[in-house]
Design a protein around this motif. Structure first.
Motif, PDB file in Angstrom:
ATOM      1  N   VAL A 115       1.042  -1.205   0.118  1.00 35.36           N
ATOM      2  CA  VAL A 115       0.024   0.028  -0.002  1.00 35.36           C
ATOM      3  C   VAL A 115       0.817   1.286  -0.102  1.00 35.36           C
ATOM      4  O   VAL A 115       1.569   1.345   0.972  1.00 35.36           O
ATOM      5  CB  VAL A 115      -0.833   0.041   1.131  1.00 35.36           C
ATOM      6  N   VAL A 116       0.954   1.955  -0.950  1.00 35.66           N
ATOM      7  CA  VAL A 116       1.729   3.098  -1.210  1.00 35.66           C
ATOM      8  C   VAL A 116       0.935   4.092  -1.349  1.00 35.66           C
ATOM      9  O   VAL A 116       0.077   4.525  -1.904  1.00 35.66           O
ATOM     10  CB  VAL A 116       2.582   3.060  -2.661  1.00 35.66           C
TER      11      VAL A 116
ATOM     12  N   ARG B  36      -7.028   9.601  -4.650  1.00 33.17           N
ATOM     13  CA  ARG B  36      -5.881  10.574  -5.184  1.00 33.17           C
ATOM     14  C   ARG B  36      -4.571  10.138  -4.607  1.00 33.17           C
ATOM     15  O   ARG B  36      -3.668  10.357  -5.540  1.00 33.17           O
ATOM     16  CB  ARG B  36      -6.488  11.898  -4.730  1.00 33.17           C
ATOM     17  N   THR B  37      -4.335   9.724  -3.448  1.00 31.90           N
ATOM     18  CA  THR B  37      -2.997   9.478  -2.907  1.00 31.90           C
ATOM     19  C   THR B  37      -2.684   8.209  -2.688  1.00 31.90           C
ATOM     20  O   THR B  37      -1.470   7.965  -2.298  1.00 31.90           O
ATOM     21  CB  THR B  37      -3.127  10.205  -1.332  1.00 31.90           C
ATOM     22  N   THR B  38      -3.189   7.053  -2.710  1.00 27.51           N
ATOM     23  CA  THR B  38      -3.153   5.935  -2.435  1.00 27.51           C
ATOM     24  C   THR B  38      -2.999   4.863  -3.582  1.00 27.51           C
ATOM     25  O   THR B  38      -4.110   4.618  -4.534  1.00 27.51           O
ATOM     26  CB  THR B  38      -3.791   5.567  -1.286  1.00 27.51           C
ATOM     27  N   ARG B  39      -2.056   3.937  -3.601  1.00 24.66           N
ATOM     28  CA  ARG B  39      -2.103   2.851  -4.772  1.00 24.66           C
ATOM     29  C   ARG B  39      -2.106   1.503  -4.016  1.00 24.66           C
ATOM     30  O   ARG B  39      -1.168   1.456  -3.207  1.00 24.66           O
ATOM     31  CB  ARG B  39      -0.974   3.197  -5.616  1.00 24.66           C
TER      32      ARG B  39
ATOM     33  N   TYR C 144       3.217  -1.287   4.020  1.00 25.17           N
ATOM     34  CA  TYR C 144       2.792   0.166   4.048  1.00 25.17           C
ATOM     35  C   TYR C 144       4.090   0.995   3.805  1.00 25.17           C
ATOM     36  O   TYR C 144       5.113   0.955   4.474  1.00 25.17           O
ATOM     37  CB  TYR C 144       2.112   0.681   5.122  1.00 25.17           C
ATOM     38  N   ARG C 145       4.055   1.899   2.714  1.00 22.48           N
ATOM     39  CA  ARG C 145       5.035   2.749   2.194  1.00 22.48           C
ATOM     40  C   ARG C 145       4.342   4.035   2.023  1.00 22.48           C
ATOM     41  O   ARG C 145       3.553   4.266   1.190  1.00 22.48           O
ATOM     42  CB  ARG C 145       5.699   2.316   0.841  1.00 22.48           C
ATOM     43  N   ARG C 146       5.284   4.939   2.744  1.00 23.88           N
ATOM     44  CA  ARG C 146       4.701   6.278   2.364  1.00 23.88           C
ATOM     45  C   ARG C 146       5.743   6.820   1.435  1.00 23.88           C
ATOM     46  O   ARG C 146       6.879   6.869   1.458  1.00 23.88           O
ATOM     47  CB  ARG C 146       4.745   7.333   3.697  1.00 23.88           C
ATOM     48  N   VAL C 147       5.160   7.805   0.502  1.00 25.23           N
ATOM     49  CA  VAL C 147       5.957   8.298  -0.681  1.00 25.23           C
ATOM     50  C   VAL C 147       5.659   9.871  -0.744  1.00 25.23           C
ATOM     51  O   VAL C 147       4.539  10.431  -0.064  1.00 25.23           O
ATOM     52  CB  VAL C 147       5.814   7.605  -1.882  1.00 25.23           C
ATOM     53  N   ALA C 148       6.472  10.699  -1.431  1.00 26.39           N
ATOM     54  CA  ALA C 148       6.249  11.854  -1.735  1.00 26.39           C
ATOM     55  C   ALA C 148       5.214  12.069  -2.767  1.00 26.39           C
ATOM     56  O   ALA C 148       4.883  11.157  -3.475  1.00 26.39           O
ATOM     57  CB  ALA C 148       7.665  12.642  -2.088  1.00 26.39           C
ATOM     58  N   PRO C 149       4.503  13.137  -2.628  1.00 27.95           N
ATOM     59  CA  PRO C 149       3.401  13.383  -3.642  1.00 27.95           C
ATOM     60  C   PRO C 149       3.577  13.064  -5.208  1.00 27.95           C
ATOM     61  O   PRO C 149       3.009  12.735  -6.085  1.00 27.95           O
ATOM     62  CB  PRO C 149       2.781  14.792  -3.524  1.00 27.95           C
TER      63      PRO C 149
END
Length: 277
Positions: free
Chosen positions: A141-142, A170-173, A198-203
């Motif tokens: 989940v990015v 809009r924000t999650t793949r 779970y992975r957080r990324v820059a927009p």
């Protein structure tokens, strides 16, 4: 029996098949590709792909593997693949989509096996169990949202999937890794879950072309597994109900859908929060 039982290409446009969609499209005939065709797909998708032990990967009919499945792949690069079997077909496509991570998982399996043998420990152990769970049923989940991954990892299903539905879109793949999950997604059923990291990324990550986003996630996953293996266990993975993802079923177009605890189980007090990396 559905059309998808005979036509892999019919799955190509479904969102959770996106990491392997380009190769599903190539399988337009009836039935599944043979070993030579799978080798050709891998050579095109990820040329030079090797096992965790450095052997070139190829797909072969099942045979005797006295050393064990992972050790055989590690040493010889031969991935036992049953003809006409959807589970094994999706495993071959997982090598096409996630070659670095598949090789890393293979290496970690063998290293963990050797470590446990040297220590006189029997059984697979929690690390190998977790590696297998992710290999079979994993999803990444990015998200560029700071809140949504935490809500999902905490099993706050309605808050993430419904209250923040537009933000999530809009924000999650949701990038499926596990080949068993793809096999089950041919006929999704109530309660179907994947094992999430779970992975957080820059927009700006969200603007990457699909192939670039997948390759970047493959590199990230391979590094993550290599660095966290000492603390890795089934508790590191979070159950994610796949039918909760917007668009997966018409039934999730109302808030009440997410209140059915048979499928959307609350996080138990003793359960650890999944890691958000």
């Amino acid at each position: 029996m559905s059309t998808a039982d005979h036509h892999p290409a019919s799955l190509a446009t479904q969102p959770l098949f996106a990491p392997i969609g380009r190769w599903l499209e190539r399988c337009a005939g009836t039935g599944l590709p043979d070993h030579a065709a799978l080798d050709a797909l891998l050579a095109e998708a990820a040329p030079g792909t090797r096992s965790g032990g450095g052997a070139p990967i190829r797909f072969v009919p099942p045979g005797e593997t006295p050393a064990g499945y992972e050790a055989h792949i590690f040493a010889r690069g031969e991935v036992p693949t049953r003809s006409g079997d959807w589970h094994d077909f999706f495993n071959a496509l997982a090598w096409c989509a996630w070659p670095r991570t598949k090789a890393t998982l293979n290496r970690l399996h063998v290293e963990e096996l050797q470590t446990r043998t040297a220590a006189g420990l029997s059984g697979r152990g929690p690390r190998r169990d977790a590696l297998t769970q992710f290999d079979e049923c994993g999803i990444v989940v990015v998200s560029a949202d700071t809140e949504i991954p935490a809500l999902l990892a905490a099993h706050e299903w309605e808050a993430a999937f419904w209250d923040r539905r537009q933000r999530l879109a809009r924000t999650t793949r949701f990038l499926v890794f596990g080949h068993a999950t793809w096999a089950l997604l041919r006929a999704p059923f109530f309660g179907l879950c994947a094992k999430a990291l779970y992975r957080r990324v820059a927009p700006d990550w969200l603007a990457l072309p699909a192939d670039a986003a997948r390759a970047d996630t493959d590199a990230w996953l391979a590094h993550a597994f290599a660095t966290m293996i000492g603390d890795f266990s089934p508790r590191s993975l979070s159950a994610l109900p796949l039918l909760g993802i917007p668009g997966m079923t018409p039934e999730n177009e109302c808030a009440a859908y997410y209140r059915d605890t048979r499928q959307f189980r609350p996080r138990r007090a003793h359960e650890a929060h999944a890691a958000i990396l």
